[in-house]
Design an enzyme around this catalytic site. Structure first.
Site, short mmCIF file in Angstrom:
data_model
loop_
_atom_site.label_atom_id
_atom_site.label_comp_id
_atom_site.label_asym_id
_atom_site.label_seq_id
_atom_site.Cartn_x
_atom_site.Cartn_y
_atom_site.Cartn_z
N GLU A 1 0.82 -1.26 -0.13
CA GLU A 1 0.04 0.09 -0.01
C GLU A 1 0.90 1.43 -0.11
O GLU A 1 0.54 2.23 -0.51
CB GLU A 1 -1.11 0.13 1.11
CG GLU A 1 -2.24 -0.95 1.20
CD GLU A 1 -1.79 -2.43 1.61
OE1 GLU A 1 -0.46 -2.67 2.00
OE2 GLU A 1 -2.54 -3.17 1.80
N PHE B 1 -11.37 -6.89 13.90
CA PHE B 1 -10.18 -7.25 13.02
C PHE B 1 -10.13 -6.38 11.88
O PHE B 1 -10.92 -5.76 11.22
CB PHE B 1 -10.79 -8.67 12.37
CG PHE B 1 -9.85 -9.11 11.34
CD1 PHE B 1 -8.57 -9.69 11.62
CD2 PHE B 1 -9.89 -9.33 10.04
CE1 PHE B 1 -7.46 -10.09 10.83
CE2 PHE B 1 -8.92 -9.60 9.11
CZ PHE B 1 -7.98 -9.99 9.51
N GLN B 2 -8.83 -5.90 11.92
CA GLN B 2 -8.49 -4.81 10.92
C GLN B 2 -8.98 -3.56 11.20
O GLN B 2 -9.29 -2.82 10.17
CB GLN B 2 -8.41 -5.46 9.53
CG GLN B 2 -7.79 -6.52 9.04
CD GLN B 2 -7.32 -6.73 7.43
OE1 GLN B 2 -8.36 -6.50 6.70
NE2 GLN B 2 -6.21 -7.39 7.24
N LYS C 1 -17.31 -0.27 5.85
CA LYS C 1 -17.99 -1.20 4.78
C LYS C 1 -19.34 -1.21 4.54
O LYS C 1 -19.70 -1.24 3.56
CB LYS C 1 -17.53 -2.78 5.31
CG LYS C 1 -17.69 -3.71 4.20
CD LYS C 1 -17.05 -5.09 4.59
CE LYS C 1 -17.19 -5.91 3.23
NZ LYS C 1 -16.49 -7.30 3.60
N MET D 1 24.48 8.12 2.21
CA MET D 1 24.41 9.43 2.80
C MET D 1 24.76 9.39 4.13
O MET D 1 25.32 10.29 4.69
CB MET D 1 23.16 10.08 2.39
CG MET D 1 23.10 11.58 2.98
SD MET D 1 24.14 12.52 2.05
CE MET D 1 23.37 13.35 0.65
#
Lengths: 565, 158
Positions: free
Chosen positions: A50, A112-113, A162, A473
């Protein structure tokens, strides 16, 4: 019409002219993905992480000037995307990022999630929404696109539970937006502009300080005209590369921590800073109390909070850079470019004293040579993305940029792993140009899974890995400021980058000489496939000049003269 | 510009919607600004709420605070008060065994009175300028207050 929340998202995208969505599906966003499956108006690019989806949307936005769109699921899908949101927020990139959320009835139950997504994104977005009713969705989506692209652009996050994507409600996108608390100021105050012009006419050593806001405002060509008509030298920030063409005689170069000697000296000696779309970032100014110490400051920016935040503006002008520069052009006759003749000569002398350059090496390729060489071979035909580190600074210093939106890099947040997915987005936005990603052996591994995305969607990004077997760097800072204690920066143990590219279905090259590099680049461009060109470069090369963190711009560490060692 | 910290009162008119208060407080914590006190309540017959924030900072910091507040999308207006009337309220719980007429007299000097009497304790309230509330709370100490609550300041520009 009565449609579901999920369908509304699709319809809003179509109405906004979205042609590409980057994303990754999951439980809470499945209703929307079901509608993506059914439509054929825009393409969806499946990234393999993502974070990469948001970076790809950023690259797409920077190359096209349009709002970038990414879609992700709740919980870990969202938290993976946070780095992208923060990156876009720092660099003022307009995005709309849609995330799924657990159903309303489960919010607050540690489902959940489930994660408090708007709570997390609040501090790294321009604005965010938690949608609680599908009837609000048309307005919220329209506001999201408008807020993202207007004023000082930025990412807007819309979190949709949802059950809201399943809910049926009326959809009408032809609504008038009535945002009485959000009215960006785009027109500069004419009196202030007049005063600024008078100040420029009186100045002896004025200097344009050009920033990324010019590119956001699509004002590069107006700025080119202003610079040319006034004959005033200009320095660019890293974000502004491409505003002026590299061969513009009035362009001194990039300023700041790794700016050219002439740019930093010009900024230290100027008597009038003309800042356009800049924010006086610490990587640009160095020690604030010594920055442009003897100069008055004109500061044009769309964001009032940027003005006098760090450096006091004597002539503050809040407005869209394009509008303000157009207004300035009308009065440009009051400025006599001959007045700055000796100032221009001074700067030429600075440049002759310490030009921006590097020393060739007989044993190993120099990374700067690689960047220059790509510039010679591809020049205007390529769009350039970078990751973060030494290679990024060399790209900013040595690539011959010719146009705005040619250069895409994570400037403010400095996100390693940005370059490859961003270059995918850039290629999706402008397929007619070659998409190059300059990267390092450290950065490339941070989103290397995007090989799969690029191969699957046939997006031929050419990744040029400047491999010095170091986290370069950080290694440079350790060498210079930590008495050469190279803690955890030695990347001698590495994957076989050629095989890695091949394992995903791309093509890999490992090159050690100039001839091999030319041949590899030519081959990759001709074959038009996803490529890794691993260039074995000098291990201990430092980015120079360098203003040590917190130091004054005029106190630069400089490239050692040949034979000094 | 003076770098000295000074006390400032800022009023913010915001759309009364979910999480708007978090946007404000996140801004203060995220940018390292102080909040001395904060009050918030809906403005009658409107969709807005009014926050009164007492803060401290240098001139430059205060200017940044007002500008950054303005940048928040649901913020309609920000007043950085110069010439204002400022009031704060405090309630004090005291043992009923203390001298009630003395307490009442003291409260009256600060626009207050005893507002509740229970079996063992009384509750008094005062409403005055924050500085004077400080003075009152000093004076009331001798009557053994059990609990003190301050409302935070509210202000109106003259």
């Amino acid at each position: 019409m009565q449609i579901s929340g999920a369908q509304m998202v699709i319809e809003a995208f179509i109405a906004e002219g979205v042609d590409t969505v980057f994303g990754y599906p999951g439980g809470a966003i499945m209703n929307v993905y079901d509608e993506i499956y059914k439509q054929d108006k825009f393409q969806h690019i499946l990234n393999r992480h993502e974070q990469a989806s948001v970076h790809a949307a950023e690259g797409y936005s920077k190359a096209s000037g349009k709002v970038g769109v990414a879609m992700i699921t709740s919980g870990p899908g969202f938290t993976n995307a946070v780095t992208g949101l923060a990156d876009a927020y720092m660099d003022s990139i307009p995005l709309v990022v849609i995330s799924g959320q657990v159903p309303m009835s489960l919010i607050g139950t540690d489902a959940f999630q489930e994660i408090d997504a708007v709570g997390i994104s609040r501090s790294c977005t321009k604005h965010n929404y938690l949608v609680t009713d599908a009837k609000d969705l048309p307005r919220i989506l329209k506001e999201a696109f408008y807020i993202a692209r207007s004023g000082r652009p930025g990412p807007v996050h819309v979190d949709i539970p949802k059950d809201v994507t399943a809910q049926i409600a009326e959809f009408d996108y032809d609504i008038e937006l009535n945002l009485e608390t959000y009215k960006p100021h785009t027109k500069g105050n004419p009196r202030q502009i007049k005063k600024a012009i008078e100040a420029i006419a009186k100045a002896k050593r004025p200097l344009f300080y050009l920033g990324g806001g010019i590119i956001n405002a699509n004002a590069a060509y107006e700025v080119r005209e202003l610079v040319q008509k006034t004959g005033i030298p200009a320095v660019e920030t890293f974000m502004a590369r491409g505003v002026l063409s590299h061969d513009d005689e009035l362009l001194i170069g990039m300023l700041g921590m790794h700016g050219s000697y002439a740019s930093n000296m010009a900024m230290s000696e100027t008597d009038l800073v003309i800042g356009l779309g800049v924010r006086f970032d610490d990587r640009v100014t160095g020690k604030l109390s010594e920055f442009a110490k003897n100069a008055d400051v004109i500061h044009v920016d769309i964001d009032p909070a940027s003005i006098s935040k760090l450096v006091n503006a004597d002539y503050p002008i809040v407005g869209d850079v394009k509008n303000v520069v157009e207004d300035m052009l009308e009065q440009v006759g009051k400025i006599d470019s001959n007045n700055y003749e000796s100032w221009r000569e001074t700067i030429i002398n600075f440049n002759e004293l310490h030009p921006l350059t590097f020393h060739e090496d007989t044993e190993r390729l120099k990374p700067q040579w690689v960047v220059k060489r790509v510039g010679e071979l591809l020049g205007d035909d390529a769009n350039i993305s970078t990751d973060v580190g030494q290679h990024q600074m060399w790209a900013g210093q040595f690539y011959p940029f010719t146009r705005p939106r040619q250069f895409v890099s994570s400037s403010g947040l400095g996100t390693m792993g940005f370059g490859f997915p961003a270059a995918i987005g850039v290629k999706a936005a402008s397929p007619e140009k070659i998409s190059i990603n300059f990267t390092g052996d450290g950065s490339i591994l941070m989103n290397v899974q995007e090989l799969m995305t690029a191969v699957e969607k046939k997006i031929p990004v050419i990744n040029i890995i400047l491999n010095n077997n170091f986290l370069g760097m950080v290694r440079q800072w350790q060498t210079l400021f930590y008495d050469k204690r190279h803690a955890e920066t030695d990347l001698s143990v590495q994957p076989d980058f050629v095989k890695l590219a091949e394992a995903f279905g791309g093509i890999g090259y490992r090159v050690k000489t100039k001839e091999e590099f030319d041949a590899a680049l030519k081959d990759a461009v001709e074959k038009n496939v996803v490529a890794f060109i691993e260039v074995i470069v000098h291990r201990m090369e430092n980015v120079m000049p360098m203003v040590p963190s917190g130091g004054s711009l005029f106190n630069m560490m400089l490239l050692e003269k040949k034979g000094d060692k | 510009m003076t770098e000295e910290n000074q006390r400032r009162v800022v009023s913010v008119i915001v759309i009364n919607e979910a999480s708007v208060l978090s946007r404000i407080t996140d801004l203060f914590s995220g940018r390292g600004y102080n909040i001395t006190s904060l009050t918030v309540a809906p403005i009658p017959e409107s969709k807005y709420s009014r926050l009164t924030i007492v803060t401290a900072g240098s001139v430059r910091v205060i200017e940044q605070i007002t500008k950054q507040l303005h940048k928040l999308i649901p913020v309609l207006r920000v007043y950085e008060h110069e010439d204002m009337v400022e009031k704060e309220m405090a309630m004090i719980k005291l043992p009923i065994t203390e001298n009630l007429s003395d307490i009442n007299a003291l409260c009256e000097a600060y626009n207050g009175k005893i507002v509740n009497a229970g079996e063992n304790t009384i509750i008094a309230m005062v409403a005055d300028e924050p500085k004077r509330i400080d003075n009152f709370l000093n004076a009331i100490k001798r009557y053994n207050p059990k609990e003190i609550v301050r409302s935070g300041a509210v202000a109106l520009e003259r």
